[in-house]
Motif scaffolding. Structure first.
Motif, PDB file in Angstrom:
ATOM      1  N   LEU A   1       0.826  -1.210   0.000  1.00 52.22           N
ATOM      2  CA  LEU A   1       0.000   0.000   0.000  1.00 52.22           C
ATOM      3  C   LEU A   1       0.859   1.259   0.000  1.00 52.22           C
ATOM      4  O   LEU A   1       0.548   2.228  -0.699  1.00 52.22           O
ATOM      5  CB  LEU A   1      -0.935  -0.005   1.212  1.00 52.22           C
ATOM      6  N   VAL A   2       1.942   1.255   0.761  1.00 48.36           N
ATOM      7  CA  VAL A   2       2.850   2.409   0.780  1.00 48.36           C
ATOM      8  C   VAL A   2       3.483   2.591  -0.597  1.00 48.36           C
ATOM      9  O   VAL A   2       3.563   3.697  -1.119  1.00 48.36           O
ATOM     10  CB  VAL A   2       3.924   2.242   1.874  1.00 48.36           C
ATOM     11  N   ALA A   3       3.940   1.507  -1.210  1.00 46.95           N
ATOM     12  CA  ALA A   3       4.591   1.582  -2.527  1.00 46.95           C
ATOM     13  C   ALA A   3       3.641   2.084  -3.610  1.00 46.95           C
ATOM     14  O   ALA A   3       4.076   2.670  -4.598  1.00 46.95           O
ATOM     15  CB  ALA A   3       5.163   0.222  -2.913  1.00 46.95           C
ATOM     16  N   ALA A   4       2.341   1.875  -3.431  1.00 48.72           N
ATOM     17  CA  ALA A   4       1.351   2.339  -4.411  1.00 48.72           C
ATOM     18  C   ALA A   4       1.151   3.846  -4.348  1.00 48.72           C
ATOM     19  O   ALA A   4       0.569   4.434  -5.259  1.00 48.72           O
ATOM     20  CB  ALA A   4       0.015   1.631  -4.185  1.00 48.72           C
ATOM     21  N   GLY A   5       1.641   4.485  -3.281  1.00 44.49           N
ATOM     22  CA  GLY A   5       1.523   5.935  -3.147  1.00 44.49           C
ATOM     23  C   GLY A   5       2.537   6.657  -4.016  1.00 44.49           C
ATOM     24  O   GLY A   5       3.291   6.047  -4.773  1.00 44.49           O
ATOM     25  N   ARG A   6       2.581   7.968  -3.874  1.00 41.46           N
ATOM     26  CA  ARG A   6       3.444   8.784  -4.733  1.00 41.46           C
ATOM     27  C   ARG A   6       4.785   9.146  -4.106  1.00 41.46           C
ATOM     28  O   ARG A   6       5.610   9.791  -4.731  1.00 41.46           O
ATOM     29  CB  ARG A   6       2.711  10.072  -5.108  1.00 41.46           C
ATOM     30  N   SER A   7       5.033   8.723  -2.868  1.00 42.00           N
ATOM     31  CA  SER A   7       6.265   9.136  -2.175  1.00 42.00           C
ATOM     32  C   SER A   7       7.521   8.471  -2.730  1.00 42.00           C
ATOM     33  O   SER A   7       8.613   8.994  -2.576  1.00 42.00           O
ATOM     34  CB  SER A   7       6.148   8.813  -0.687  1.00 42.00           C
ATOM     35  N   GLY A   8       7.371   7.310  -3.342  1.00 38.75           N
ATOM     36  CA  GLY A   8       8.533   6.557  -3.807  1.00 38.75           C
ATOM     37  C   GLY A   8       9.102   5.651  -2.729  1.00 38.75           C
ATOM     38  O   GLY A   8       9.984   4.840  -2.998  1.00 38.75           O
ATOM     39  N   LEU A   9       8.605   5.780  -1.504  1.00 41.28           N
ATOM     40  CA  LEU A   9       9.052   4.947  -0.398  1.00 41.28           C
ATOM     41  C   LEU A   9       8.580   3.512  -0.609  1.00 41.28           C
ATOM     42  O   LEU A   9       7.461   3.283  -1.057  1.00 41.28           O
ATOM     43  CB  LEU A   9       8.486   5.491   0.921  1.00 41.28           C
ATOM     44  N   GLN A  10       9.440   2.556  -0.273  1.00 44.60           N
ATOM     45  CA  GLN A  10       9.080   1.140  -0.372  1.00 44.60           C
ATOM     46  C   GLN A  10       9.690   0.381   0.793  1.00 44.60           C
ATOM     47  O   GLN A  10      10.757   0.747   1.279  1.00 44.60           O
ATOM     48  CB  GLN A  10       9.613   0.531  -1.673  1.00 44.60           C
ATOM     49  N   TYR A  11       8.992  -0.649   1.243  1.00 43.44           N
ATOM     50  CA  TYR A  11       9.588  -1.598   2.175  1.00 43.44           C
ATOM     51  C   TYR A  11       8.966  -2.960   1.960  1.00 43.44           C
ATOM     52  O   TYR A  11       7.830  -3.092   1.539  1.00 43.44           O
ATOM     53  CB  TYR A  11       9.490  -1.143   3.631  1.00 43.44           C
ATOM     54  N   ARG A  12       9.784  -3.991   2.220  1.00 45.58           N
ATOM     55  CA  ARG A  12       9.319  -5.361   2.056  1.00 45.58           C
ATOM     56  C   ARG A  12      10.230  -6.302   2.824  1.00 45.58           C
ATOM     57  O   ARG A  12      11.322  -5.922   3.240  1.00 45.58           O
ATOM     58  CB  ARG A  12       9.245  -5.756   0.584  1.00 45.58           C
ATOM     59  N   LEU A  13       9.756  -7.518   3.016  1.00 46.03           N
ATOM     60  CA  LEU A  13      10.561  -8.561   3.643  1.00 46.03           C
ATOM     61  C   LEU A  13      11.369  -9.278   2.576  1.00 46.03           C
ATOM     62  O   LEU A  13      10.867  -9.528   1.476  1.00 46.03           O
ATOM     63  CB  LEU A  13       9.659  -9.581   4.340  1.00 46.03           C
ATOM     64  N   ILE A  14      12.609  -9.620   2.911  1.00 47.15           N
ATOM     65  CA  ILE A  14      13.425 -10.454   2.031  1.00 47.15           C
ATOM     66  C   ILE A  14      14.129 -11.492   2.903  1.00 47.15           C
ATOM     67  O   ILE A  14      14.382 -11.258   4.084  1.00 47.15           O
ATOM     68  CB  ILE A  14      14.455  -9.640   1.212  1.00 47.15           C
ATOM     69  N   SER A  15      14.415 -12.637   2.308  1.00 45.11           N
ATOM     70  CA  SER A  15      15.119 -13.683   3.045  1.00 45.11           C
ATOM     71  C   SER A  15      15.724 -14.677   2.074  1.00 45.11           C
ATOM     72  O   SER A  15      15.133 -14.967   1.031  1.00 45.11           O
ATOM     73  CB  SER A  15      14.150 -14.416   3.982  1.00 45.11           C
ATOM     74  N   GLN A  16      16.892 -15.203   2.432  1.00 40.43           N
ATOM     75  CA  GLN A  16      17.458 -16.290   1.635  1.00 40.43           C
ATOM     76  C   GLN A  16      16.717 -17.590   1.913  1.00 40.43           C
ATOM     77  O   GLN A  16      16.891 -18.568   1.212  1.00 40.43           O
ATOM     78  CB  GLN A  16      18.971 -16.439   1.844  1.00 40.43           C
TER      79      GLN A  16
END
Length: 198
Positions: A97-112
């Motif tokens: 939802l944040v990434a869909a906005g116009r700020s350009g801010l993104q966060y997500r989980l990553i893992s090997q």
């Protein structure tokens, strides 16, 4: 006070206030109209604190509490079964939802050791960061990267197993490549991306 003195005082006061109004911003910054900037690393710290607090509250005071009382349960297929999203899914959905906005801010989980392949590292920075946070879980791995012509500040924070339910879910999941997590183990990372020019 005479009417003439009143008007003279009013004009003099307005002139002084006008000068102070112009001098104040110029003295505060090198250029008038220039907003003070916060260092990108500090912005990442602030954002990470909010993300962690929201997720911890959701995990302990919503999911675990509801499950212990038999009111509602979290499930991987939460949309189809009208259940609560798992804490990891909660973070991924709010990040979407944040990434869909116009700020350009993104966060997500990553893992090997991601259960879902789309949560695997996608770049050399992400792979190096996941290795580094295993060695230094209390310090984020950061760098300035580029995406096309946009400069990005990226930070990877250790994502630790916050509760026994996180550990149990990952250890029992048929698609999990690692089945020996313990509470407080680093399970992956939270990747924050902040545009430096937008």
């Amino acid at each position: 006070m005479s009417g003439r003195g009143f008007w003279f005082g009013l004009v003099l006061g307005a002139g002084v206030m006008g000068l102070l109004g112009q001098w104040g911003p110029a003295a505060a910054g090198k250029e008038v109209g220039q907003a003070p900037c916060i260092e990108a690393g500090l912005v990442a710290e602030y954002l990470h604190s909010v993300i962690q607090a929201d997720r911890t509250f959701y995990t302990t005071d919503v999911v675990e509490r509801m499950q212990m009382r038999g009111i509602a349960f979290a499930a991987e297929n939460w949309r189809e079964t009208s259940r609560l999203p798992l804490p990891a899914q909660y973070l991924l959905e709010t990040g979407r939802l944040v990434a869909a906005g116009r700020s350009g801010l993104q966060y997500r989980l990553i893992s090997q050791w991601a259960i879902n392949n789309k949560n695997r590292p996608n770049s050399d920075f992400e792979r190096a960061g996941l290795t580094e946070i295993l060695l230094n879980p209390d310090r984020p791995y950061t760098a300035v990267t580029t995406d096309g012509r946009t400069r990005l500040f990226q930070a990877i924070y250790a994502d630790k197993a916050a509760s026994q339910s996180c550990v149990g879910c990952h250890n029992a999941h048929p698609n999990s490549p690692k089945k020996d997590f313990k509470p407080h183990d680093v399970m992956g990372g939270i990747l924050l991306t902040i545009p430096l020019s937008h």
